[in-house]
Design a protein around this motif. Structure first.
Motif, PDB file in Angstrom:
ATOM      1  N   VAL A  23      13.323   9.403 -16.241  1.00  0.00           N
ATOM      2  CA  VAL A  23      14.320  10.247 -16.913  1.00  0.00           C
ATOM      3  C   VAL A  23      15.184   9.394 -17.830  1.00  0.00           C
ATOM      4  CG1 VAL A  23      16.395  11.648 -16.540  1.00  0.00           C
ATOM      5  CG2 VAL A  23      14.375  12.037 -15.137  1.00  0.00           C
ATOM      6  N   ALA A  24      15.599   8.201 -17.355  1.00  0.00           N
ATOM      7  CA  ALA A  24      16.468   7.321 -18.136  1.00  0.00           C
ATOM      8  C   ALA A  24      15.784   6.782 -19.384  1.00  0.00           C
ATOM      9  CB  ALA A  24      16.946   6.164 -17.267  1.00  0.00           C
ATOM     10  N   THR A  25      14.462   6.645 -19.341  1.00  0.00           N
ATOM     11  CA  THR A  25      13.724   6.095 -20.487  1.00  0.00           C
ATOM     12  C   THR A  25      13.058   7.178 -21.327  1.00  0.00           C
ATOM     13  OG1 THR A  25      11.775   5.760 -19.079  1.00  0.00           O
ATOM     14  CG2 THR A  25      13.299   3.899 -19.322  1.00  0.00           C
ATOM     15  N   GLY A  26      13.467   8.424 -21.112  1.00  0.00           N
ATOM     16  CA  GLY A  26      12.941   9.509 -21.931  1.00  0.00           C
ATOM     17  C   GLY A  26      11.488   9.843 -21.675  1.00  0.00           C
ATOM     18  N   GLY A  27      11.021   9.651 -20.445  1.00  0.00           N
ATOM     19  CA  GLY A  27       9.653  10.013 -20.106  1.00  0.00           C
ATOM     20  C   GLY A  27       8.639   8.912 -20.306  1.00  0.00           C
ATOM     21  N   SER A  28       9.087   7.677 -20.455  1.00  0.00           N
ATOM     22  CA  SER A  28       8.160   6.559 -20.669  1.00  0.00           C
ATOM     23  C   SER A  28       7.269   6.321 -19.459  1.00  0.00           C
ATOM     24  CB  SER A  28       8.932   5.273 -20.980  1.00  0.00           C
ATOM     25  OG  SER A  28       9.661   5.391 -22.186  1.00  0.00           O
ATOM     26  N   TRP A  29       6.071   5.798 -19.700  1.00  0.00           N
ATOM     27  CA  TRP A  29       5.114   5.547 -18.635  1.00  0.00           C
ATOM     28  C   TRP A  29       5.250   4.165 -18.026  1.00  0.00           C
ATOM     29  CZ3 TRP A  29       2.023   1.333 -19.378  1.00  0.00           C
ATOM     30  CH2 TRP A  29       1.880   0.877 -20.703  1.00  0.00           C
ATOM     31  N   TRP A  30       5.831   3.204 -18.770  1.00  0.00           N
ATOM     32  CA  TRP A  30       5.801   1.819 -18.318  1.00  0.00           C
ATOM     33  C   TRP A  30       6.582   1.543 -17.019  1.00  0.00           C
ATOM     34  CZ3 TRP A  30      10.551  -0.380 -18.056  1.00  0.00           C
ATOM     35  CH2 TRP A  30      11.550   0.081 -18.914  1.00  0.00           C
ATOM     36  N   PRO A  31       7.685   2.294 -16.701  1.00  0.00           N
ATOM     37  CA  PRO A  31       8.307   2.032 -15.392  1.00  0.00           C
ATOM     38  C   PRO A  31       7.360   2.285 -14.218  1.00  0.00           C
ATOM     39  CG  PRO A  31       9.805   3.270 -16.801  1.00  0.00           C
ATOM     40  CD  PRO A  31       8.475   3.263 -17.481  1.00  0.00           C
ATOM     41  N   ILE A  32       6.484   3.265 -14.355  1.00  0.00           N
ATOM     42  CA  ILE A  32       5.525   3.567 -13.286  1.00  0.00           C
ATOM     43  C   ILE A  32       4.543   2.406 -13.128  1.00  0.00           C
ATOM     44  CG2 ILE A  32       3.801   5.210 -12.464  1.00  0.00           C
ATOM     45  CD1 ILE A  32       5.089   7.294 -14.304  1.00  0.00           C
ATOM     46  N   ALA A  33       4.040   1.905 -14.251  1.00  0.00           N
ATOM     47  CA  ALA A  33       3.087   0.795 -14.206  1.00  0.00           C
ATOM     48  C   ALA A  33       3.720  -0.458 -13.615  1.00  0.00           C
ATOM     49  CB  ALA A  33       2.566   0.507 -15.609  1.00  0.00           C
ATOM     50  N   GLN A  92       0.822  -1.213   0.000  1.00  0.00           N
ATOM     51  CA  GLN A  92       0.000   0.000   0.000  1.00  0.00           C
ATOM     52  C   GLN A  92       0.855   1.262   0.000  1.00  0.00           C
ATOM     53  OE1 GLN A  92      -0.617   2.593   2.338  1.00  0.00           O
ATOM     54  NE2 GLN A  92      -2.340   3.431   1.168  1.00  0.00           N
ATOM     55  N   ALA A  93       1.912   1.279   0.816  1.00  0.00           N
ATOM     56  CA  ALA A  93       2.770   2.451   0.905  1.00  0.00           C
ATOM     57  C   ALA A  93       3.498   2.706  -0.412  1.00  0.00           C
ATOM     58  CB  ALA A  93       3.779   2.287   2.042  1.00  0.00           C
ATOM     59  N   GLY A  94       3.932   1.642  -1.056  1.00  0.00           N
ATOM     60  CA  GLY A  94       4.600   1.799  -2.353  1.00  0.00           C
ATOM     61  C   GLY A  94       3.675   2.400  -3.391  1.00  0.00           C
ATOM     62  N   ASN A  95       2.454   1.888  -3.441  1.00  0.00           N
ATOM     63  CA  ASN A  95       1.486   2.450  -4.382  1.00  0.00           C
ATOM     64  C   ASN A  95       1.141   3.895  -4.039  1.00  0.00           C
ATOM     65  OD1 ASN A  95       1.249   0.216  -6.038  1.00  0.00           O
ATOM     66  ND2 ASN A  95      -0.430  -0.678  -4.877  1.00  0.00           N
ATOM     67  N   SER A  96       1.064   4.191  -2.753  1.00  0.00           N
ATOM     68  CA  SER A  96       0.768   5.550  -2.332  1.00  0.00           C
ATOM     69  C   SER A  96       1.875   6.505  -2.782  1.00  0.00           C
ATOM     70  CB  SER A  96       0.613   5.599  -0.807  1.00  0.00           C
ATOM     71  OG  SER A  96       0.353   6.915  -0.378  1.00  0.00           O
ATOM     72  N   GLY A  97       3.115   6.108  -2.582  1.00  0.00           N
ATOM     73  CA  GLY A  97       4.221   6.947  -3.019  1.00  0.00           C
ATOM     74  C   GLY A  97       4.235   7.159  -4.520  1.00  0.00           C
ATOM     75  N   MET A  98       3.910   6.118  -5.258  1.00  0.00           N
ATOM     76  CA  MET A  98       3.888   6.233  -6.713  1.00  0.00           C
ATOM     77  C   MET A  98       2.746   7.113  -7.204  1.00  0.00           C
ATOM     78  SD  MET A  98       6.479   4.664  -7.766  1.00  0.00           S
ATOM     79  CE  MET A  98       6.004   4.970  -9.451  1.00  0.00           C
ATOM     80  N   VAL A  99       1.547   6.875  -6.679  1.00  0.00           N
ATOM     81  CA  VAL A  99       0.354   7.560  -7.191  1.00  0.00           C
ATOM     82  C   VAL A  99       0.212   8.964  -6.617  1.00  0.00           C
ATOM     83  CG1 VAL A  99      -2.173   7.467  -7.310  1.00  0.00           C
ATOM     84  CG2 VAL A  99      -0.827   5.372  -7.618  1.00  0.00           C
ATOM     85  N   GLN A 100       0.358   9.100  -5.301  1.00  0.00           N
ATOM     86  CA  GLN A 100       0.088  10.385  -4.669  1.00  0.00           C
ATOM     87  C   GLN A 100       1.296  11.318  -4.641  1.00  0.00           C
ATOM     88  OE1 GLN A 100      -3.519   9.065  -1.640  1.00  0.00           O
ATOM     89  NE2 GLN A 100      -1.535   9.521  -0.789  1.00  0.00           N
ATOM     90  N   THR A 101       2.476  10.800  -4.905  1.00  0.00           N
ATOM     91  CA  THR A 101       3.669  11.648  -4.888  1.00  0.00           C
ATOM     92  C   THR A 101       4.264  11.772  -6.280  1.00  0.00           C
ATOM     93  OG1 THR A 101       4.148  11.040  -2.604  1.00  0.00           O
ATOM     94  CG2 THR A 101       5.941  11.998  -3.866  1.00  0.00           C
ATOM     95  N   TYR A 102       4.805  10.653  -6.800  1.00  0.00           N
ATOM     96  CA  TYR A 102       5.532  10.794  -8.061  1.00  0.00           C
ATOM     97  C   TYR A 102       4.615  11.075  -9.248  1.00  0.00           C
ATOM     98  CZ  TYR A 102       8.242  10.287 -12.144  1.00  0.00           C
ATOM     99  OH  TYR A 102       8.814  10.557 -13.366  1.00  0.00           O
ATOM    100  N   VAL A 107      11.803   8.276  -5.838  1.00  0.00           N
ATOM    101  CA  VAL A 107      13.138   8.602  -6.339  1.00  0.00           C
ATOM    102  C   VAL A 107      13.520   7.652  -7.461  1.00  0.00           C
ATOM    103  CG1 VAL A 107      15.570   8.851  -5.714  1.00  0.00           C
ATOM    104  CG2 VAL A 107      13.801   9.495  -4.077  1.00  0.00           C
ATOM    105  N   VAL A 108      13.276   6.353  -7.251  1.00  0.00           N
ATOM    106  CA  VAL A 108      13.574   5.358  -8.282  1.00  0.00           C
ATOM    107  C   VAL A 108      12.729   5.620  -9.526  1.00  0.00           C
ATOM    108  CG1 VAL A 108      13.484   2.899  -8.860  1.00  0.00           C
ATOM    109  CG2 VAL A 108      14.278   3.622  -6.602  1.00  0.00           C
ATOM    110  N   ALA A 109      11.454   5.925  -9.323  1.00  0.00           N
ATOM    111  CA  ALA A 109      10.572   6.197 -10.453  1.00  0.00           C
ATOM    112  C   ALA A 109      11.063   7.395 -11.255  1.00  0.00           C
ATOM    113  CB  ALA A 109       9.150   6.447  -9.950  1.00  0.00           C
ATOM    114  N   ALA A 110      11.439   8.462 -10.553  1.00  0.00           N
ATOM    115  CA  ALA A 110      11.929   9.659 -11.237  1.00  0.00           C
ATOM    116  C   ALA A 110      13.166   9.339 -12.068  1.00  0.00           C
ATOM    117  CB  ALA A 110      12.241  10.755 -10.217  1.00  0.00           C
ATOM    118  N   ALA A 111      14.081   8.550 -11.503  1.00  0.00           N
ATOM    119  CA  ALA A 111      15.300   8.196 -12.223  1.00  0.00           C
ATOM    120  C   ALA A 111      15.007   7.331 -13.443  1.00  0.00           C
ATOM    121  CB  ALA A 111      16.264   7.477 -11.273  1.00  0.00           C
TER     122      ALA A 111
END
Length: 488
Positions: free
Chosen positions: A418-428, A275-285, A411-415
């Motif tokens: 950036v490394a994939t040129g703005g791709s959405w799939w790392p977030i998913a 839950q916390a991981g999803n919260s950080g991804m959705v509500q923060t990053y 932080v990992v998501a942001a990196a």
């Protein structure tokens, strides 16, 4: 009017009035709202202005990474606060701890609004920000855990899921309040004014919530379950040696005291991790992704959070109510599975940049992967742990999981983005990973709904079996029929 509190069926647990239950609910709601107001205030500020105020850089992507990294530092002191306040709460009661945590957390949040900027004092500005984030973390380390335990121990057994979900509504309220404030600022002030001084308003204004919560908690009665514990005498828990002498002839209690810990903590850790991981991804990053990577207007980022938070006022109590009917375990499995399946499609919808798709994708993934699990989490984890170390175990499980998941995830998501040129799939992929973690923990954990909260041992299979298959499962294990069990 009185309401039976969660406890054993022998009548040894003190009753609390409906007014006492309401006060406990409002107290827990306010504390959680304040914590998540800080959560959302910082995440929105990091995405919109902090990258310029505290971390000026020629590379926007690097400035966001630094802002998110400072956000993560707040989680470093949370386990220490969880350990300190958790042990204190298990020894002398929940109310004292809840008073201390809300005051410390509120003062630190307000002080952020008074900080000088990088342009004014140089590197001292981000250093002071880090110090206040550490202070916030120390206070927040046991705030939600304390509120969750308090309200779960107050609530009647049959409606524990519904009543306990009010703590999760505090999450929603804080997110909504912070987003609404930022929405007003962005809509009524120029970008220059917001950067110059407007950003301070939400942080300073949070002092009003803190002061009201402190006033309310001063008169809050102690948890009836804490008062009814066999190891509590005159408001303080006996030491292990004192308790062993007291219960030398009671094999059941002796076994509970010497119980080998670990399994329930492991289960609670991964429920929280998902839950916390999803919260950080959705509500923060994801808010940073919408504004800084997709380059959509800041009003869209705040708008989706506000809208989704409003929807959550229905999602959270409905999920809590359903968990009272069919059990925590089944609801966890269902909602984690839905989040796993929808992670890819919903993030892809957001990445299309179509405003309607952005709203739909965000709302759906927020409800399924964050708010639904938050509704289940607080009650389930409180029920997993035995009464003697409930607050300590719950707080540590929450905060240690949050360090890894919520602190590092953005932080990992942001990196990666950036490394994939703005791709959405790392977030998913990351949302899917976190959902798998909560799903796995739900599969192996025992059912906890309706459990006797005065038991000193952690939950074991068969202790609490409810829902449509209760009669058959109890018969298989040789347990009493559901109607023969007192589940007040």
């Amino acid at each position: 009017m009185t309401t039976n509190s969660a406890g054993d069926s022998s009548g040894t647990v003190a009753e609390r009035s409906t007014g006492d239950l309401a006060k406990a609910a409002v107290s827990g709601w306010l504390g959680t709202a304040l914590e998540f107001m800080d959560f959302q205030l910082y995440s929105l500020a990091a995405a919109l202005v902090f990258k310029d105020i505290f971390f000026p850089s020629d590379a926007p992507g690097m400035a966001i990474i630094l802002a998110m990294a400072t956000y993560a530092t707040g989680y470093l002191s949370r386990p220490l606060g969880a350990w300190y306040f958790g042990r204190l709460g298990d020894r002398v009661g929940r109310t004292k701890v809840l008073f201390y945590t809300i005051a410390l957390m509120g003062i630190a949040t307000t002080a952020i609004g008074l900080l000088p900027t990088y342009q004014q004092v140089g590197v001292l500005a981000p250093i002071l920000l880090v110090v206040l984030r550490l202070a916030q973390g120390f206070g927040a380390g046991a705030e939600i855990a304390g509120s969750s335990v308090m309200l779960t121990e107050y609530a009647p057994r049959k409606s524990r899921g519904l009543v306990g979900s009010l703590v999760a509504l505090g999450t929603n309220s804080g997110t909504l309040g912070a987003s609404a404030i930022w929405g007003v600022l962005v809509a009524t002030m120029s970008a220059e004014t917001v950067v110059e001084w407007g950003w301070r308003i939400p942080f300073i204004g949070s002092a009003l919530i803190m002061l009201f919560a402190v006033w309310l908690r001063r008169s809050l009665k102690e948890s009836p379950v804490f008062e009814g514990r066999v190891d509590v005498v005159e408001g303080e828990a006996l030491s292990k040696e004192e308790l062993e002498a007291k219960i030398a002839e009671d094999n059941v209690l002796a076994a509970a005291i010497h119980e080998r810990k670990g399994k329930a903590f492991f289960e609670g850790f991964f429920l929280r991790f998902g839950q916390a991981g999803n919260s950080g991804m959705v509500q923060t990053y994801l808010i940073s992704y919408i504004t800084a990577v997709l380059l959509l207007a800041p009003s869209i980022g705040t708008g989706v959070v506000i809208t989704s938070s409003l929807v959550g006022f229905v999602t959270v109590p409905v999920i809590g109510w359903l968990s009272d009917k069919v059990g925590r375990k089944l609801m966890y499995i269902v909602m984690s599975s839905i989040a796993l399946v929808l992670a890819g499609p919903m993030i892809w919808m957001i990445a299309t940049k179509n405003v309607n798709s952005v709203f739909a994708g965000y709302i759906i993934i927020h409800q399924t992967s964050v708010l639904a699990l938050a509704s289940l989490e607080n009650n389930t984890m409180s029920e997993l742990f035995g009464a003697r170390s409930r607050l300590t175990q719950l707080a540590l499980a929450k905060e240690l999981a949050a360090i890894v998941a919520t602190g590092i995830g953005p932080v990992v998501a942001a990196a990666l983005v950036v490394a994939t040129g703005g791709s959405w799939w790392p977030i998913a992929i990351m949302i899917g990973f976190f959902s798998i973690c909560s799903l796995g923990a739900a599969i192996i954990m025992p059912e906890t709904a309706g459990r006797d909260l005065t038991l000193l041992n952690d939950a074991h299979p068969g202790e609490a079996i409810i829902g449509p298959f209760a009669r058959r499962e109890r018969a298989r294990l040789g347990l009493p029929k559901p109607e023969d069990v007192d589940v007040r």
